[in-house]
Design an enzyme around this catalytic site. Structure first.
Site, PDB file in Angstrom:
ATOM      1  N   ASN A  19       0.853  -1.172   0.000  1.00  0.00           N
ATOM      2  CA  ASN A  19       0.000   0.000   0.000  1.00  0.00           C
ATOM      3  C   ASN A  19       0.898   1.234   0.000  1.00  0.00           C
ATOM      4  O   ASN A  19       2.081   1.142  -0.337  1.00  0.00           O
ATOM      5  CB  ASN A  19      -0.989  -0.033   1.184  1.00  0.00           C
ATOM      6  CG  ASN A  19      -0.300  -0.060   2.544  1.00  0.00           C
ATOM      7  OD1 ASN A  19       0.766   0.512   2.744  1.00  0.00           O
ATOM      8  ND2 ASN A  19      -0.930  -0.732   3.506  1.00  0.00           N
ATOM      9  N   ASN A  53      -4.453  -8.369   9.541  1.00  0.00           N
ATOM     10  CA  ASN A  53      -3.328  -8.016   8.681  1.00  0.00           C
ATOM     11  C   ASN A  53      -2.871  -6.586   8.939  1.00  0.00           C
ATOM     12  O   ASN A  53      -3.641  -5.741   9.386  1.00  0.00           O
ATOM     13  CB  ASN A  53      -3.723  -8.192   7.213  1.00  0.00           C
ATOM     14  CG  ASN A  53      -4.868  -7.280   6.823  1.00  0.00           C
ATOM     15  OD1 ASN A  53      -4.685  -6.105   6.552  1.00  0.00           O
ATOM     16  ND2 ASN A  53      -6.084  -7.835   6.803  1.00  0.00           N
ATOM     17  N   LYS A 180     -12.810  -1.093  -2.933  1.00  0.00           N
ATOM     18  CA  LYS A 180     -11.836  -0.133  -2.424  1.00  0.00           C
ATOM     19  C   LYS A 180     -10.477  -0.364  -3.077  1.00  0.00           C
ATOM     20  O   LYS A 180     -10.089  -1.510  -3.324  1.00  0.00           O
ATOM     21  CB  LYS A 180     -11.706  -0.250  -0.903  1.00  0.00           C
ATOM     22  CG  LYS A 180     -10.837   0.848  -0.269  1.00  0.00           C
ATOM     23  CD  LYS A 180     -10.919   0.813   1.242  1.00  0.00           C
ATOM     24  CE  LYS A 180     -10.005  -0.222   1.848  1.00  0.00           C
ATOM     25  NZ  LYS A 180      -9.994  -0.168   3.329  1.00  0.00           N
ATOM     26  N   ASP A 211      -8.117   4.596  -0.249  1.00  0.00           N
ATOM     27  CA  ASP A 211      -7.444   4.450   1.039  1.00  0.00           C
ATOM     28  C   ASP A 211      -5.981   4.851   0.899  1.00  0.00           C
ATOM     29  O   ASP A 211      -5.225   4.229   0.151  1.00  0.00           O
ATOM     30  CB  ASP A 211      -7.558   2.985   1.486  1.00  0.00           C
ATOM     31  CG  ASP A 211      -6.905   2.707   2.819  1.00  0.00           C
ATOM     32  OD1 ASP A 211      -6.411   3.641   3.464  1.00  0.00           O
ATOM     33  OD2 ASP A 211      -6.890   1.522   3.220  1.00  0.00           O
ATOM     34  N   ASN A 213      -3.858   4.959   3.564  1.00  0.00           N
ATOM     35  CA  ASN A 213      -3.077   4.266   4.595  1.00  0.00           C
ATOM     36  C   ASN A 213      -2.194   5.204   5.422  1.00  0.00           C
ATOM     37  O   ASN A 213      -1.077   4.853   5.813  1.00  0.00           O
ATOM     38  CB  ASN A 213      -2.234   3.147   3.988  1.00  0.00           C
ATOM     39  CG  ASN A 213      -3.080   1.961   3.571  1.00  0.00           C
ATOM     40  OD1 ASN A 213      -3.322   1.740   2.389  1.00  0.00           O
ATOM     41  ND2 ASN A 213      -3.568   1.201   4.538  1.00  0.00           N
ATOM     42  N   GLU A 263      -8.651   2.588  11.891  1.00  0.00           N
ATOM     43  CA  GLU A 263      -8.127   1.225  11.974  1.00  0.00           C
ATOM     44  C   GLU A 263      -6.821   1.142  12.750  1.00  0.00           C
ATOM     45  O   GLU A 263      -6.454   0.071  13.232  1.00  0.00           O
ATOM     46  CB  GLU A 263      -7.917   0.636  10.573  1.00  0.00           C
ATOM     47  CG  GLU A 263      -6.758   1.243   9.805  1.00  0.00           C
ATOM     48  CD  GLU A 263      -6.590   0.620   8.433  1.00  0.00           C
ATOM     49  OE1 GLU A 263      -5.567  -0.058   8.210  1.00  0.00           O
ATOM     50  OE2 GLU A 263      -7.471   0.804   7.582  1.00  0.00           O
ATOM     51  N   ASP A 290     -10.822  -1.786  14.660  1.00  0.00           N
ATOM     52  CA  ASP A 290     -10.729  -3.230  14.426  1.00  0.00           C
ATOM     53  C   ASP A 290     -10.500  -3.909  15.770  1.00  0.00           C
ATOM     54  O   ASP A 290      -9.451  -3.741  16.389  1.00  0.00           O
ATOM     55  CB  ASP A 290      -9.570  -3.497  13.462  1.00  0.00           C
ATOM     56  CG  ASP A 290      -9.376  -4.969  13.132  1.00  0.00           C
ATOM     57  OD1 ASP A 290      -9.943  -5.837  13.823  1.00  0.00           O
ATOM     58  OD2 ASP A 290      -8.628  -5.251  12.188  1.00  0.00           O
ATOM     59  N   HIS A 320     -12.129  -2.354   9.972  1.00  0.00           N
ATOM     60  CA  HIS A 320     -11.012  -2.874   9.185  1.00  0.00           C
ATOM     61  C   HIS A 320     -10.807  -4.352   9.504  1.00  0.00           C
ATOM     62  O   HIS A 320     -11.200  -4.835  10.557  1.00  0.00           O
ATOM     63  CB  HIS A 320      -9.757  -2.072   9.556  1.00  0.00           C
ATOM     64  CG  HIS A 320      -8.463  -2.719   9.185  1.00  0.00           C
ATOM     65  ND1 HIS A 320      -7.783  -3.585  10.039  1.00  0.00           N
ATOM     66  CD2 HIS A 320      -7.699  -2.622   8.070  1.00  0.00           C
ATOM     67  CE1 HIS A 320      -6.667  -3.977   9.457  1.00  0.00           C
ATOM     68  NE2 HIS A 320      -6.592  -3.420   8.267  1.00  0.00           N
ATOM     69  N   GLU A 339     -15.270  -4.830   6.394  1.00  0.00           N
ATOM     70  CA  GLU A 339     -14.359  -4.983   5.267  1.00  0.00           C
ATOM     71  C   GLU A 339     -14.248  -6.445   4.878  1.00  0.00           C
ATOM     72  O   GLU A 339     -14.480  -7.343   5.692  1.00  0.00           O
ATOM     73  CB  GLU A 339     -12.984  -4.439   5.657  1.00  0.00           C
ATOM     74  CG  GLU A 339     -11.972  -4.374   4.535  1.00  0.00           C
ATOM     75  CD  GLU A 339     -10.708  -3.624   4.932  1.00  0.00           C
ATOM     76  OE1 GLU A 339     -10.112  -2.984   4.052  1.00  0.00           O
ATOM     77  OE2 GLU A 339     -10.321  -3.659   6.124  1.00  0.00           O
ATOM     78  N   SER A 340     -13.881  -6.696   3.627  1.00  0.00           N
ATOM     79  CA  SER A 340     -13.676  -8.069   3.139  1.00  0.00           C
ATOM     80  C   SER A 340     -12.490  -8.089   2.186  1.00  0.00           C
ATOM     81  O   SER A 340     -12.306  -7.159   1.396  1.00  0.00           O
ATOM     82  CB  SER A 340     -14.934  -8.558   2.405  1.00  0.00           C
ATOM     83  OG  SER A 340     -14.683  -9.768   1.725  1.00  0.00           O
TER      84      SER A 340
END
Length: 387
Positions: A19, A53, A180, A211, A213, A263, A290, A320, A339-340
């Site tokens: 990312n 993660n 996303k 996103d 990050n 997150e 999360d 998240h 989220e998935s």
């Protein structure tokens, strides 16, 4: 009723993706099993958990600190008043014995990982899906239908616009209607081309979230905000450092559409500071705390109390992590979704094998506990740990 062992193993979830901030080439996760002496349907009850993660495995903290506190506690101290099940909040207090306030960082991930396994065991002992147990506990009606969105759009070597479009099309083909992608890992002009390509692919079939990050300083965050407000985005996520509340509040002056963050905040105190100082707007913005990274569901319940005190609905929370623990919290406590990761961080992400995404939603299966037993690739790895 006893917890007879707590087992941890650090597992790789390495991937060549990146990312705007990190690559995942050496990423790990902690897989844990909380083994009880309780038997249900001829099988010993074992609760399982893992950390989300983006944060590395917590083996050292779990094995050297938190595991021992659980196993050395008087067995009755781990149980509810009736003595017929575990009590996650009591076990949480025991894990946090001799811990100073603050310093949430990695400690919150270790405790959150164990807390997941403890709730899994608790619901299995009760013979109920965790989402129904949580709903009953809070005196509300569970809603097994949960909104989910597909997270992807990472950077990786050789990934051109055609590959990005193909990826996003695959999510639509699997039933998602919000997708996303990552931004901030390339120039603003290149990211604009990537966004244009994705929007051309999904058309009016889906919405797009982006996103960063936490990559941007204020100047860059504003430049992106001015560019992004030209598009009908689902949200603009995690713009700058997660603790720079002033930056987040300032971006709101330049970006009136929905934003999302949270997150990388790891406690109810962090959540309170975000709502006090971060300029977040309860009518449109989203909170992404999360539980697996922030001390678990016990702490998440405190976080929801903070939100209520500030006039926020739990429906503004879309966590998240892409794991089944947050799905259970969403279904049981009325969050806005989850989220998935349809293709990434396997076997830990995703849903039980029987679950399908339809019109951007899934329906929770009626499996005791968190539901790991319904995901064949994941439960195989988990049972190997417990054995």
């Amino acid at each position: 009723m006893h917890i007879i062992d707590v087992v941890e193993k650090t597992k790789p979830i390495a991937s060549p993706i990146r990312n705007a901030y990190i690559d995942f080439s050496k990423m790990t996760t902690s897989l844990v099993a909380v083994v009880t002496d309780v038997v249900r349907d001829g099988q010993r009850v074992v609760g399982y958990g893992f950390n989300s993660n983006g944060r590395y495995g917590q083996g050292g903290l779990i094995r050297e600190r938190f595991r021992n506190r659980i196993l050395e506690a008087p067995p009755a101290a781990l149980l509810n008043e009736a003595g017929d099940n575990l009590e996650p909040s009591r076990i949480w207090d025991i894990m946090m014995t001799n811990e100073k306030p603050g310093g949430h960082g990695e400690r919150s991930v270790a405790v959150g990982t164990l807390d997941m396994a403890i709730w899994d065991a608790t619901a299995k002992i009760a013979g109920k899906p965790l989402f129904r147990l949580l709903a009953e506990m809070k005196g509300r009606k569970a809603n097994p239908r949960v909104f989910v969105y597909a997270a992807g759009g990472y950077y990786y070597p050789g990934k051109d616009l055609t590959a990005l479009r193909t990826e996003m099309r695959s999510y639509l083909n699997r039933g998602y209607n919000v997708v996303k992608m990552k931004i901030g890992g390339a120039s603003i002009d290149e990211d604009r081309r990537r966004i244009d390509a994705v929007l051309a692919e999904i058309g009016d079939e889906a919405r797009l979230a982006v996103d960063a990050n936490g990559r941007f300083d204020l100047e860059t965050g504003i430049a992106y905000a001015k560019m992004l407000r030209e598009y009908p985005l689902f949200w603009y996520e995690e713009i700058g450092d997660p603790l720079d509340y002033a930056l987040q509040a300032t971006i709101a002056e330049f970006y009136s559409a929905p934003m999302a963050t949270g997150e990388n905040l790891f406690s109810h105190q962090d959540a309170r500071n975000l709502l006090r100082y971060g300029g977040m707007r309860p009518d449109r913005d989203y909170l992404q705390f999360d539980c697996a990274l922030s001390y678990g569901c016990v702490e998440y319940l405190r976080t929801l109390d903070v939100l209520a005190a500030f006039g926020w609905s739990p429906s503004r929370c879309i966590p998240h992590g892409g794991h089944q623990m947050s799905l259970n919290i969403a279904a049981g406590l009325g969050l806005g979704g989850n989220e998935s990761y349809p293709d990434l961080f396997q076997p830990y992400g995703g849903f039980p094998d029987s679950v399908r995404v339809e019109e951007g939603h899934i329906v929770m299966p009626e499996l005791p506990g968190i539901g790991f037993e319904g995901k064949s690739d994941l439960i195989k790895v988990m049972r190997e740990l417990a054995e």
